[in-house]
Design a protein around this motif. Structure first.
Motif, PDB file in Angstrom:
ATOM      1  N   ARG A 306     -22.312 113.280  89.932  1.00 52.01           N
ATOM      2  CA  ARG A 306     -23.410 114.116  91.087  1.00 52.01           C
ATOM      3  C   ARG A 306     -22.674 113.633  91.672  1.00 52.01           C
ATOM      4  NH1 ARG A 306     -27.949 108.867  89.741  1.00 52.01           N
ATOM      5  NH2 ARG A 306     -28.800 110.405  87.635  1.00 52.01           N
ATOM      6  N   ASN A 307     -21.887 113.272  92.909  1.00 55.48           N
ATOM      7  CA  ASN A 307     -21.274 114.056  94.196  1.00 55.48           C
ATOM      8  C   ASN A 307     -20.929 115.168  94.010  1.00 55.48           C
ATOM      9  OD1 ASN A 307     -22.299 111.815  95.261  1.00 55.48           O
ATOM     10  ND2 ASN A 307     -20.774 110.095  95.678  1.00 55.48           N
ATOM     11  N   THR A 308     -19.776 115.497  92.625  1.00 54.86           N
ATOM     12  CA  THR A 308     -19.042 116.763  92.555  1.00 54.86           C
ATOM     13  C   THR A 308     -20.280 117.345  92.209  1.00 54.86           C
ATOM     14  OG1 THR A 308     -17.704 115.800  91.100  1.00 54.86           O
ATOM     15  CG2 THR A 308     -18.043 118.089  91.024  1.00 54.86           C
ATOM     16  N   ALA A 310     -22.748 117.764  94.007  1.00 57.67           N
ATOM     17  CA  ALA A 310     -23.621 118.367  95.633  1.00 57.67           C
ATOM     18  C   ALA A 310     -22.783 118.629  96.241  1.00 57.67           C
ATOM     19  CB  ALA A 310     -23.960 116.520  95.955  1.00 57.67           C
ATOM     20  N   ARG A 311     -20.741 118.343  96.201  1.00 58.27           N
ATOM     21  CA  ARG A 311     -19.673 119.374  96.763  1.00 58.27           C
ATOM     22  C   ARG A 311     -20.075 120.733  96.919  1.00 58.27           C
ATOM     23  NH1 ARG A 311     -17.166 114.131  95.380  1.00 58.27           N
ATOM     24  NH2 ARG A 311     -16.330 114.787  93.927  1.00 58.27           N
ATOM     25  N   THR A 399     -25.393 113.684 102.320  1.00 60.33           N
ATOM     26  CA  THR A 399     -24.640 113.321 103.333  1.00 60.33           C
ATOM     27  C   THR A 399     -24.359 112.635 104.282  1.00 60.33           C
ATOM     28  OG1 THR A 399     -23.740 116.171 102.445  1.00 60.33           O
ATOM     29  CG2 THR A 399     -22.643 115.031 104.755  1.00 60.33           C
ATOM     30  N   GLY A 403     -23.868 109.919  99.967  1.00 64.23           N
ATOM     31  CA  GLY A 403     -23.609 110.051  98.431  1.00 64.23           C
ATOM     32  C   GLY A 403     -24.420 108.931  98.059  1.00 64.23           C
ATOM     33  N   GLU A 406     -19.922 105.199  93.482  1.00 62.04           N
ATOM     34  CA  GLU A 406     -19.367 105.545  92.523  1.00 62.04           C
ATOM     35  C   GLU A 406     -18.258 104.366  92.151  1.00 62.04           C
ATOM     36  OE1 GLU A 406     -16.025 109.453  92.747  1.00 62.04           O
ATOM     37  OE2 GLU A 406     -17.470 110.231  93.849  1.00 62.04           O
TER      38      GLU A 406
END
Length: 645
Positions: A306-308, A310-311, A399, A403, A406
């Motif tokens: 999910r963080n990927t 968002a980036r 941000t 986030g 992990e």
């Protein structure tokens, strides 16, 4: 003053003559007396809602409405509040009254503050016997999650209501002593009674409520103004080895009514045999509609994926959807409307459960709806009732929180994220509508993760906000809640077993009853076949044959036959204990040669004197077919210890 459409909500569990019921009944009388139209709703957790118009049910009669969705999750307080919202949301009222105890107004007030419903409706809460004050009067504290949820709901409803009437002195003192804002219209109820003075005071109270809240109910802003802005939303979907379901999820985003969406899919290193082919196809489809597919080289799990996404997002808002879930067409539009109207950081919603791999039909009904509580961090310590992971989040707020954490092989990253946001003072909103389908997928991540490690993950969000000396107590509270949940599960299982045992006992009792009736019928048939009166016993039935003229006259023939066969034992009248023994013995008597020889004599006697007593006449070997068990020697020859005839 114009005539108003008013709804009063009764709690069927409240005491009939308690402060809550008395206050609502008095308000209803005052409203009817002033010419307003009053509908009374009887709140409950069932999908069947009862309501009536006027002062008393019966004129017109009590009406019933069946609501959509037969099953909903949550505690009784949550279910009753949601059923109330379901019924109210399809109707217009100028003013709604309800009690604060386990209040049925929680979700309705959420919807009003979000600009989705009740924009011109005023809500008035009658505060009596709150959960906290009721337990305190019994020298008790909150001792379960249901108490905690009820307490939080009552507090929220009192804070958000347009007006509050304190109908109890203790509750009045308690509310005034709380360190949170109260509505501007906060009134103390007059004494209830049948006097003219009491009626005047309640009528004046009713007028003050109308003047204070109804005439000035403007819906807290215009939601249409917020809908004019259409910020870009980045729809983020992460996937692993579920390409067919992923295609359905993507299609549900493409079918959204909201016009300004970019789609970003992150594949978390799928390793199924057809992954490369399927992902190439999906990548081409996404590129055609302006979307992107990003592939992880190794599996990094849900939080990292999910963080990927968002980036790589460029939208003002991030929208997360799991690859096996289906967004309903208005999900993103509704979430954006609420987000812009409330200026919240995070907004999510209820969901409907879906089973199977096919996509739900547009008009498909839901077998079960999951409802949550929203931004209530005290409850969130124990259970994730913040809302589902399918949420709309401001990119800047995402941000600022850093986030998702992990951690590979561990779940609850969404629960931890929501808890961090709530404890950081962010604005979290929960829309009380089911805006997407949550698919029950066998073998999904939530069913395979370590529950202890996952729980420890979301606990960490709270521990970071608690002084170190108190952290063990926090962990203890969670442990006790888990233990209580396990005990309740065991108790529920025991109750189910007990219910099953009771059902089996009832079934066996019914079977015994049938067998007893069958036995009575057989005995009656046996008596009829043997010619015995209904009041006779097995022994008396045999005695009628044993003492008959035919049997006594034939005794000399039987003695002679016995001597010729070497049997010199005297005849002994058997002792009979059952109808089976009686039938067997009588059958043997009627099958003897002596009985048959004297049959002609019995026929002549019947011709001269009429029928003999029941059981003492008839030709043939047996009047009871199937009962003959052997010869007379086997049946009535016995040791000499028995009485001889």
């Amino acid at each position: 003053m114009r005539n108003l459409r008013i709804c009063l909500i009764e709690d069927p569990l409240a005491p009939t003559h308690g402060p809550h019921s008395i206050a609502l009944a008095t308000l209803r009388s005052a409203a009817v007396a002033q010419g307003h139209r009053v509908i009374t709703l009887i709140a409950g957790e069932s999908e069947t809602v009862r309501h009536y118009e006027g002062e008393e049910p019966g004129d017109p009669p009590l009406s019933e409405t069946t609501l959509a969705v037969p099953a909903i999750s949550g505690t009784r307080t949550m279910r009753a509040s949601y059923r109330t919202y379901q019924w109210l949301s399809g109707r217009h009222f100028d003013l709604i009254f309800a009690g604060a105890h386990q209040s049925p107004l929680y979700y309705s007030l959420l919807a009003k503050r979000q600009g989705t419903d009740f924009r011109t409706t005023a809500f008035c809460t009658v505060a009596t016997a709150l959960t906290a004050t009721a337990l305190s009067s019994e020298s008790r504290f909150l001792d379960g999650i249901e108490h905690l949820i009820a307490d939080e709901i009552e507090r929220a409803v009192i804070k958000r209501s347009d007006a509050v009437i304190a109908a109890d002195a203790d509750v009045d003192d308690w509310i005034r002593g709380q360190d949170w804002p109260r509505p501007a219209t906060f009134l103390r109820a007059p004494m209830a009674g049948d006097s003219a003075e009491a009626d005047r005071e309640w009528s004046e109270l009713f007028r003050r409520i109308i003047a204070g809240v109804v005439e000035h109910s403007d819906g807290h802003g215009d939601p249409m103004a917020a809908r004019d802005r259409k910020p870009l939303v980045s729809a983020c979907i992460v996937s692993f080895n579920r390409h067919r379901l992923l295609s359905q999820a993507i299609q549900s985003i493409q079918d959204q009514t909201y016009p300004n969406i970019e789609i970003i899919v992150v594949d978390d290193a799928s390793n199924a045999p057809d992954s490369t082919t399927q992902l190439d196809r999906i990548a081409a489809e996404l590129e055609a509609c302006g979307g992107r597919l990003i592939r992880h080289e190794r599996n990094r799990y849900l939080g990292a994926a999910r963080n990927t996404a968002a980036r790589h997002a460029t939208g003002e808002y991030l929208f997360f959807l799991d690859d096996d879930d289906i967004a309903k067409p208005d999900q993103i539009a509704t979430l954006v409307d609420v987000a812009t109207f409330t200026n919240c950081d995070i907004v999510n919603s209820f969901c409907d459960r879906h089973f199977g791999e096919d996509r739900p039909a547009p008009d498909q009904g839901s077998p079960e709806r999951w409802i949550m509580l929203g931004n209530v961090p005290s409850v969130g310590l124990f259970h994730n009732l913040f809302g589902p992971a399918s949420a709309l989040i401001k990119t800047a707020s995402f941000t600022r929180l850093g986030g998702f954490s992990e951690a590979h092989g561990v779940g609850h990253e969404d629960w931890e994220f929501f808890a961090k946001a709530s404890l950081a003072g962010m604005n979290l909103q929960l829309v009380p509508r089911a805006l997407f389908w949550y698919r029950h997928t066998p073998g999904s991540m939530i069913q395979t993760i370590d529950p202890h490690q996952s729980m420890a993950r979301n606990i960490s969000a709270y521990l970071n906000h608690i002084p170190k000396p108190l952290r063990p107590a926090c962990v203890l509270a969670i442990g006790l809640d888990r233990r209580q949940g396990a005990l309740q599960h065991e108790l529920s299982g025991s109750r189910e077993q007990l219910a099953a045992t009771r059902d089996e006992v009832a079934r066996l009792q019914h079977r015994v009853s049938l067998l007893e009736q069958e036995n009575r019928d057989l005995l009656a048939a046996c008596r009829t076949a043997l010619g015995a009166p209904a009041t006779s016993t097995p022994q008396s039935a045999l005695d009628r044959y044993w003492e008959s003229r035919s049997w006594r006259l034939g005794r000399i023939l039987r003695i002679i036959r016995g001597i010729s066969l070497g049997n010199r034992q005297p005849e002994v009248k058997p002792v009979i204990r059952s109808w089976t023994e009686a039938a067997t013995t009588i059958s043997a008597i009627r099958g003897t040669i002596s009985w048959e020889i004297l049959g002609s004599a019995r026929a002549i006697r019947r011709a001269i004197h009429g029928p003999a007593r029941p059981g003492t006449s008839g030709r043939g070997r047996s009047a009871t077919p199937g009962l003959r068990q052997g010869g007379i020697d086997q049946t009535i020859r016995a040791p000499a210890t028995e009485e001889s005839s």
